[in-house]
Design a protein around this motif. Structure first.
Motif, PDB file in Angstrom:
ATOM      1  N   LYS A   1      12.857  -8.390 -20.670  1.00  0.00           N
ATOM      2  CA  LYS A   1      13.044  -7.141 -21.410  1.00  0.00           C
ATOM      3  C   LYS A   1      14.409  -6.502 -21.222  1.00  0.00           C
ATOM      4  O   LYS A   1      14.727  -5.520 -21.882  1.00  0.00           O
ATOM      5  N   GLY A   2      15.207  -7.028 -20.283  1.00  0.00           N
ATOM      6  CA  GLY A   2      16.535  -6.486 -20.071  1.00  0.00           C
ATOM      7  C   GLY A   2      16.573  -5.207 -19.256  1.00  0.00           C
ATOM      8  O   GLY A   2      17.621  -4.591 -19.105  1.00  0.00           O
ATOM      9  N   ILE A   3      15.430  -4.814 -18.726  1.00  0.00           N
ATOM     10  CA  ILE A   3      15.360  -3.591 -17.926  1.00  0.00           C
ATOM     11  C   ILE A   3      14.227  -3.749 -16.915  1.00  0.00           C
ATOM     12  O   ILE A   3      13.206  -4.378 -17.204  1.00  0.00           O
ATOM     13  N   LYS A   4      14.430  -3.177 -15.722  1.00  0.00           N
ATOM     14  CA  LYS A   4      13.385  -3.257 -14.699  1.00  0.00           C
ATOM     15  C   LYS A   4      12.200  -2.380 -15.099  1.00  0.00           C
ATOM     16  O   LYS A   4      12.391  -1.318 -15.696  1.00  0.00           O
ATOM     17  N   PRO A   5      10.990  -2.785 -14.746  1.00  0.00           N
ATOM     18  CA  PRO A   5       9.827  -1.931 -14.999  1.00  0.00           C
ATOM     19  C   PRO A   5       9.925  -0.628 -14.202  1.00  0.00           C
ATOM     20  O   PRO A   5      10.575  -0.580 -13.152  1.00  0.00           O
ATOM     21  N   ILE A   6       9.268   0.387 -14.689  1.00  0.00           N
ATOM     22  CA  ILE A   6       9.226   1.666 -13.983  1.00  0.00           C
ATOM     23  C   ILE A   6       8.363   1.536 -12.732  1.00  0.00           C
ATOM     24  O   ILE A   6       8.715   2.007 -11.670  1.00  0.00           O
ATOM     25  N   MET A   7       7.244   0.870 -12.859  1.00  0.00           N
ATOM     26  CA  MET A   7       6.319   0.681 -11.734  1.00  0.00           C
ATOM     27  C   MET A   7       6.590  -0.660 -11.070  1.00  0.00           C
ATOM     28  O   MET A   7       6.912  -1.629 -11.745  1.00  0.00           O
ATOM     29  N   SER A   8       6.392  -0.725  -9.762  1.00  0.00           N
ATOM     30  CA  SER A   8       6.625  -1.982  -9.039  1.00  0.00           C
ATOM     31  C   SER A   8       5.571  -3.014  -9.402  1.00  0.00           C
ATOM     32  O   SER A   8       4.476  -2.685  -9.871  1.00  0.00           O
TER      33      SER A   8
ATOM     34  N   VAL B   1      -8.504 -14.006 -15.750  1.00  0.00           N
ATOM     35  CA  VAL B   1      -7.465 -13.969 -14.729  1.00  0.00           C
ATOM     36  C   VAL B   1      -6.191 -13.489 -15.419  1.00  0.00           C
ATOM     37  O   VAL B   1      -5.759 -14.075 -16.414  1.00  0.00           O
ATOM     38  N   VAL B   2      -5.621 -12.417 -14.901  1.00  0.00           N
ATOM     39  CA  VAL B   2      -4.429 -11.833 -15.512  1.00  0.00           C
ATOM     40  C   VAL B   2      -3.214 -12.095 -14.630  1.00  0.00           C
ATOM     41  O   VAL B   2      -3.240 -11.814 -13.433  1.00  0.00           O
ATOM     42  N   ILE B   3      -2.178 -12.635 -15.250  1.00  0.00           N
ATOM     43  CA  ILE B   3      -0.923 -12.894 -14.568  1.00  0.00           C
ATOM     44  C   ILE B   3      -0.010 -11.699 -14.859  1.00  0.00           C
ATOM     45  O   ILE B   3       0.340 -11.449 -16.011  1.00  0.00           O
ATOM     46  N   VAL B   4       0.354 -10.983 -13.825  1.00  0.00           N
ATOM     47  CA  VAL B   4       1.227  -9.817 -13.960  1.00  0.00           C
ATOM     48  C   VAL B   4       2.657 -10.259 -13.632  1.00  0.00           C
ATOM     49  O   VAL B   4       2.909 -10.826 -12.566  1.00  0.00           O
ATOM     50  N   ALA B   5       3.551 -10.008 -14.562  1.00  0.00           N
ATOM     51  CA  ALA B   5       4.933 -10.457 -14.403  1.00  0.00           C
ATOM     52  C   ALA B   5       5.606  -9.824 -13.193  1.00  0.00           C
ATOM     53  O   ALA B   5       5.429  -8.642 -12.905  1.00  0.00           O
ATOM     54  N   ARG B   6       6.352 -10.626 -12.484  1.00  0.00           N
ATOM     55  CA  ARG B   6       7.172 -10.143 -11.374  1.00  0.00           C
ATOM     56  C   ARG B   6       8.235  -9.200 -11.926  1.00  0.00           C
ATOM     57  O   ARG B   6       8.608  -9.272 -13.093  1.00  0.00           O
ATOM     58  N   ASP B   7       8.751  -8.327 -11.067  1.00  0.00           N
ATOM     59  CA  ASP B   7       9.809  -7.405 -11.480  1.00  0.00           C
ATOM     60  C   ASP B   7      11.005  -8.169 -12.040  1.00  0.00           C
ATOM     61  O   ASP B   7      11.562  -7.804 -13.078  1.00  0.00           O
ATOM     62  N   SER B   8      11.399  -9.249 -11.367  1.00  0.00           N
ATOM     63  CA  SER B   8      12.569 -10.021 -11.801  1.00  0.00           C
ATOM     64  C   SER B   8      12.319 -10.695 -13.148  1.00  0.00           C
ATOM     65  O   SER B   8      13.216 -10.769 -13.994  1.00  0.00           O
ATOM     66  N   THR B   9      11.100 -11.165 -13.372  1.00  0.00           N
ATOM     67  CA  THR B   9      10.746 -11.789 -14.647  1.00  0.00           C
ATOM     68  C   THR B   9      10.751 -10.754 -15.763  1.00  0.00           C
ATOM     69  O   THR B   9      11.271 -10.999 -16.854  1.00  0.00           O
ATOM     70  N   ALA B  10      10.173  -9.590 -15.492  1.00  0.00           N
ATOM     71  CA  ALA B  10      10.130  -8.517 -16.493  1.00  0.00           C
ATOM     72  C   ALA B  10      11.546  -8.102 -16.886  1.00  0.00           C
ATOM     73  O   ALA B  10      11.840  -7.906 -18.071  1.00  0.00           O
ATOM     74  N   GLU B  11      12.420  -8.004 -15.902  1.00  0.00           N
ATOM     75  CA  GLU B  11      13.803  -7.610 -16.194  1.00  0.00           C
ATOM     76  C   GLU B  11      14.495  -8.680 -17.034  1.00  0.00           C
ATOM     77  O   GLU B  11      15.236  -8.365 -17.971  1.00  0.00           O
ATOM     78  N   LYS B  12      14.226  -9.943 -16.732  1.00  0.00           N
ATOM     79  CA  LYS B  12      14.823 -11.031 -17.491  1.00  0.00           C
ATOM     80  C   LYS B  12      14.322 -11.023 -18.941  1.00  0.00           C
ATOM     81  O   LYS B  12      15.086 -11.207 -19.876  1.00  0.00           O
TER      82      LYS B  12
END
Length: 158
Positions: A57-64, A44-55
């Motif tokens: 890595k300091g930048i929003k992911p390219i893909m949603s 089971v893979v947990i894919v980080a939410r956009d808001s979590t990824a930004e928090k």
């Protein structure tokens, strides 16, 4: 979900990440994570939410987040991909999925500490495994891929 799986003695392994610009390093990480559970493990893979990824890595992911989740779930090695919880609550993930094993990537150091603390505090029989980095000098990270694209656009790449 978890109870039916447990009756069949099938180990549940969870792995997590942002998975922006999916690459071979991600695939190898997930393959090794599933292997950690043994024969017939469920990954089971947990894919980080956009808001979590930004928090993180300091930048929003390219893909949603929905695209990243769909891509991860399409991988043969993945049994199920789900979007993570807002707020990075590892306890919520563990309680909902009830894993036997938590597989962490080579770069998920702070998460390892958080998972181990939760397991100890809640007396959970969960194994934490660290998956080694895949290859050297390869495009094994989304950051490297992004940088190579920028270099090529700027005329600095070969």
């Amino acid at each position: 979900m978890a109870n039916q799986t447990r009756k069949s003695n099938r180990k549940i392994v969870i792995a997590s990440g942002v998975f922006d610009l999916l690459h071979l390093g991600h695939v190898r990480f997930l393959e090794d994570a599933k292997k950690a559970g043994g024969i017939n493990a469920k990954l089971v893979v947990i894919v980080a939410r956009d808001s979590t990824a930004e928090k993180l890595k300091g930048i929003k992911p390219i893909m949603s987040e929905t695209q990243r989740c769909a891509l991860v779930e399409s991988l043969r090695v993945v049994d199920e991909a789900v979007l993570g919880f807002e707020g990075l609550e590892i306890g919520e993930v563990i309680e909902q999925i009830q894993p036997d094993i938590v597989a962490l990537g080579y770069d998920q150091i702070s998460m390892e500490q958080e998972v181990k603390e939760y397991i100890a505090t809640h007396n959970q029989p969960i194994l934490v495994v660290r998956i080694s980095k895949f290859g050297e000098n390869t495009l094994d990270s989304s950051s490297k891929i992004k940088q190579q694209i920028l270099d090529k656009l700027a005329g600095n790449g070969s």
